[in-house]
Design a protein around this motif. Structure first.
Motif, PDB file in Angstrom:
ATOM      1  N   UNK A   1       0.817  -1.231   0.000  1.00  0.00           N
ATOM      2  CA  UNK A   1       0.000   0.000   0.000  1.00  0.00           C
ATOM      3  C   UNK A   1       0.840   1.266   0.000  1.00  0.00           C
ATOM      4  N   UNK A   2       1.825   1.292  -0.875  1.00  0.00           N
ATOM      5  CA  UNK A   2       2.709   2.458  -0.963  1.00  0.00           C
ATOM      6  C   UNK A   2       2.029   3.592  -1.717  1.00  0.00           C
ATOM      7  N   UNK A   3       1.259   3.232  -2.736  1.00  0.00           N
ATOM      8  CA  UNK A   3       0.461   4.201  -3.503  1.00  0.00           C
ATOM      9  C   UNK A   3       1.316   5.278  -4.160  1.00  0.00           C
ATOM     10  N   UNK A   4       2.393   4.843  -4.814  1.00  0.00           N
ATOM     11  CA  UNK A   4       3.206   5.795  -5.576  1.00  0.00           C
ATOM     12  C   UNK A   4       2.339   6.467  -6.632  1.00  0.00           C
ATOM     13  N   UNK A   5       2.526   7.764  -6.791  1.00  0.00           N
ATOM     14  CA  UNK A   5       1.722   8.528  -7.740  1.00  0.00           C
ATOM     15  C   UNK A   5       0.619   9.315  -7.082  1.00  0.00           C
ATOM     16  N   UNK A   6       0.368   9.062  -5.797  1.00  0.00           N
ATOM     17  CA  UNK A   6      -0.634   9.839  -5.059  1.00  0.00           C
ATOM     18  C   UNK A   6       0.054  10.926  -4.246  1.00  0.00           C
ATOM     19  N   UNK A   7      -0.739  11.806  -3.697  1.00  0.00           N
ATOM     20  CA  UNK A   7      -0.234  12.918  -2.888  1.00  0.00           C
ATOM     21  C   UNK A   7      -0.932  12.923  -1.533  1.00  0.00           C
ATOM     22  N   UNK A   8      -0.379  13.674  -0.595  1.00  0.00           N
ATOM     23  CA  UNK A   8      -1.071  13.884   0.672  1.00  0.00           C
ATOM     24  C   UNK A   8      -2.317  14.725   0.415  1.00  0.00           C
ATOM     25  N   UNK A   9      -3.435  14.317   1.004  1.00  0.00           N
ATOM     26  CA  UNK A   9      -4.710  15.012   0.776  1.00  0.00           C
ATOM     27  C   UNK A   9      -4.869  16.174   1.752  1.00  0.00           C
ATOM     28  N   UNK A  10      -4.107  17.204   1.511  1.00  0.00           N
ATOM     29  CA  UNK A  10      -4.105  18.385   2.387  1.00  0.00           C
ATOM     30  C   UNK A  10      -4.979  19.468   1.756  1.00  0.00           C
ATOM     31  N   UNK A  11      -5.837  20.075   2.566  1.00  0.00           N
ATOM     32  CA  UNK A  11      -6.781  21.063   2.042  1.00  0.00           C
ATOM     33  C   UNK A  11      -6.090  22.349   1.608  1.00  0.00           C
ATOM     34  N   UNK A  12      -4.937  22.636   2.196  1.00  0.00           N
ATOM     35  CA  UNK A  12      -4.194  23.866   1.882  1.00  0.00           C
ATOM     36  C   UNK A  12      -3.157  23.558   0.800  1.00  0.00           C
ATOM     37  N   UNK A  13      -3.527  23.758  -0.472  1.00  0.00           N
ATOM     38  CA  UNK A  13      -2.633  23.438  -1.589  1.00  0.00           C
ATOM     39  C   UNK A  13      -1.344  24.248  -1.540  1.00  0.00           C
ATOM     40  N   UNK A  14      -1.451  25.495  -1.106  1.00  0.00           N
ATOM     41  CA  UNK A  14      -0.264  26.354  -1.060  1.00  0.00           C
ATOM     42  C   UNK A  14       0.775  25.802  -0.091  1.00  0.00           C
ATOM     43  N   UNK A  15       0.319  25.243   1.014  1.00  0.00           N
ATOM     44  CA  UNK A  15       1.251  24.688   2.009  1.00  0.00           C
ATOM     45  C   UNK A  15       2.053  23.543   1.416  1.00  0.00           C
ATOM     46  N   UNK A  16       1.413  22.725   0.584  1.00  0.00           N
ATOM     47  CA  UNK A  16       2.110  21.598  -0.044  1.00  0.00           C
ATOM     48  C   UNK A  16       3.144  22.101  -1.039  1.00  0.00           C
ATOM     49  N   UNK A  17       2.771  23.080  -1.853  1.00  0.00           N
ATOM     50  CA  UNK A  17       3.679  23.604  -2.872  1.00  0.00           C
ATOM     51  C   UNK A  17       4.924  24.239  -2.249  1.00  0.00           C
ATOM     52  N   UNK A  18       4.759  24.808  -1.073  1.00  0.00           N
ATOM     53  CA  UNK A  18       5.873  25.516  -0.429  1.00  0.00           C
ATOM     54  C   UNK A  18       6.711  24.626   0.468  1.00  0.00           C
ATOM     55  N   UNK A  19       6.313  23.362   0.654  1.00  0.00           N
ATOM     56  CA  UNK A  19       6.998  22.485   1.596  1.00  0.00           C
ATOM     57  C   UNK A  19       7.444  21.205   0.885  1.00  0.00           C
TER      58      UNK A  19
END
Length: 452
Positions: A15-33
């Protein structure tokens, strides 16, 4: 070629799920981190690091290596290079396709290195694991899914020879006899197979020891949680088998980011109940600061010798705010999204720390303040009966079933978390409790007003 029972070492993951992302509601936080962006790749890279460091004999991937049937070129290329690292260290990889990546047997975009072995989907695959002297030290059995669901009772086909070799069965299953999509079976079915020594299971995202004695049955869990439904630290299982066939299991943590849902009762400090948003933010901030010194609990039944402070880089939190106070009115009367404002303030404070805390959401369940509330509750038989009914509704039974049925068709009561109906809301335990509490609160407040 000799068949010997020798000490062996392997890693079990799924269940590694390569190709998926963390389902975070704040998209900007993901892009900056970068840690958030790379978390899922990082978890698998850590598994490969462990395999090389501990010089294991082989790696097992029990389904859902990839996340979708449309394969990610980036994910496939990443996996290819990680397998090359293992090839350099003479470590083989055995894989079964799960419900997310049943295509794996037919559609790898890159030619995999010769140390990668994929299990067939139309019949059971068996592989002999050889040491450097061509001695058989283990046997790996597995079968991949045919599609997004598979109702076959695959376990019936796992019949390796009983010849003293340590036999391993890889199976992607819900371990539910009524599951029509995810290989129906029970623990009894697996235990009845005397020829399998270790069942390496996938599909359930929570790591767990299902059966300790022969056969050892283990769900490795998801290496990196992706949403608030996958809380706690993820990892893989390091399995050591000695020359007496004794099995030792160690949990190797891989999550750089830990999801959690944390409840804060605004009345927990007695008379210091926050009366405004500044005081509420301070209350949440104090709890956020303490997270950096309290790492997740290792799954029960497993050893762990790794330093979690070297692995965990941050937390993603849903704060659940409960209790009674005047803050209830502030949230109800405001035209602004107060929760969003609080999230922004908390993230300004904690996202730049060495071990960051990202506030992903705030679930406000504050109830109205009631003077002498406890005394009122104790002295009023009707309200006491209401509380008893609500408590009873939290447990399975006819009353709970009837109550859920009354919610109507907007809610999906019995749903498959892997195949959600986007036209309906899913009624999980958390949603049910929230509805129950809000209904109880409305009744109590109406009763109080009418009896003053």
């Amino acid at each position: 070629m000799l068949s010997l029972v020798l000490p062996i070492k392997f890693i079990h993951t799924a269940d590694i799920h390569l190709g998926s992302m963390l389902n975070i509601s704040n998209d900007a936080a993901v892009k900056e981190n970068d840690i958030l962006k790379d978390a899922i790749f990082s978890a698998f890279r850590k598994i490969i690091d462990y395999a090389i460091f501990y010089n294991v004999d082989f790696l097992l991937i029990s389904g859902d290596l990839y996340d979708k049937d449309v394969i990610s070129i980036k994910a496939n290329n990443f996996f290819f290079h990680q397998c090359e690292r293992l090839l350099t260290n003479n470590i083989n990889v055995f894989i079964i396709g799960g419900n997310h990546d049943a295509f794996i047997i037919k559609r790898e975009l890159f030619k995999m290195p010769p140390n990668v072995f994929l299990c067939e989907s139309e019949k059971l695959s068996e592989f002999d694991v050889l040491d450097e002297n061509s001695n058989i030290i283990a046997r790996v059995c597995g079968e991949s899914y045919r599609g997004k669901g598979d109702s076959r009772k695959m376990y019936n086909a796992y019949n390796p020879p009983s010849d003293g070799i340590f036999n391993i069965g890889m199976l992607h299953t819900e371990l539910n006899p009524n599951s029509l999509n995810y290989v129906p079976c029970t623990l009894t079915n697996l235990k009845s197979n005397n020829n399998i020594d270790y069942w390496a299971l996938g599909h359930i995202h929570k790591c767990g020891m299902v059966n300790e004695e022969k056969p050892t049955v283990v769900f490795s869990g998801i290496p990196q949680g992706r949403d608030v439904g996958e809380t706690g630290i993820g990892g893989c299982i390091f399995v050591k088998v000695d020359d007496t066939r004794k099995i030792e299991l160690e949990f190797l943590p891989t999550s750089s980011v830990i999801w959690d849902k944390i409840e804060i009762n605004i009345n927990e400090n007695g008379d210091k109940t926050p009366e405004n948003l500044t005081e509420l933010i301070e209350l949440i901030s104090n709890r956020a600061k303490s997270l950096k010194h309290t790492f997740s609990v290792i799954p029960k039944g497993f050893k762990n010798n790794e330093d979690l402070s070297e692995i965990v880089k941050g937390y993603v939190i849903r704060w659940v705010i409960t209790g009674r106070g005047n803050l209830k009115n502030i949230f109800e009367d405001s035209s602004d999204d107060i929760s969003e404002v609080i999230c922004e303030e908390l993230n300004l404070r904690f996202m730049q720390d060495d071990v960051f805390v990202l506030t992903d959401s705030i679930d406000v369940r504050i109830e109205n303040p009631v003077t002498d509330y406890r005394k009122f509750l104790e002295n009023n038989g009707t309200i006491k009966k209401l509380y008893e009914l609500c408590e009873g509704a939290r447990h399975e039974g006819k009353f709970r079933s009837a109550l859920i049925e009354s919610f109507g068709q907007a809610w999906e009561k019995n749903y498959d978390s892997e195949n959600l109906n986007n036209l309906k809301a899913q009624l999980d335990q958390d949603a049910f409790d929230k509805i129950l509490n809000e209904a109880k609160e409305l009744i109590v407040m109406k009763f109080i007003k009418e009896n003053r």
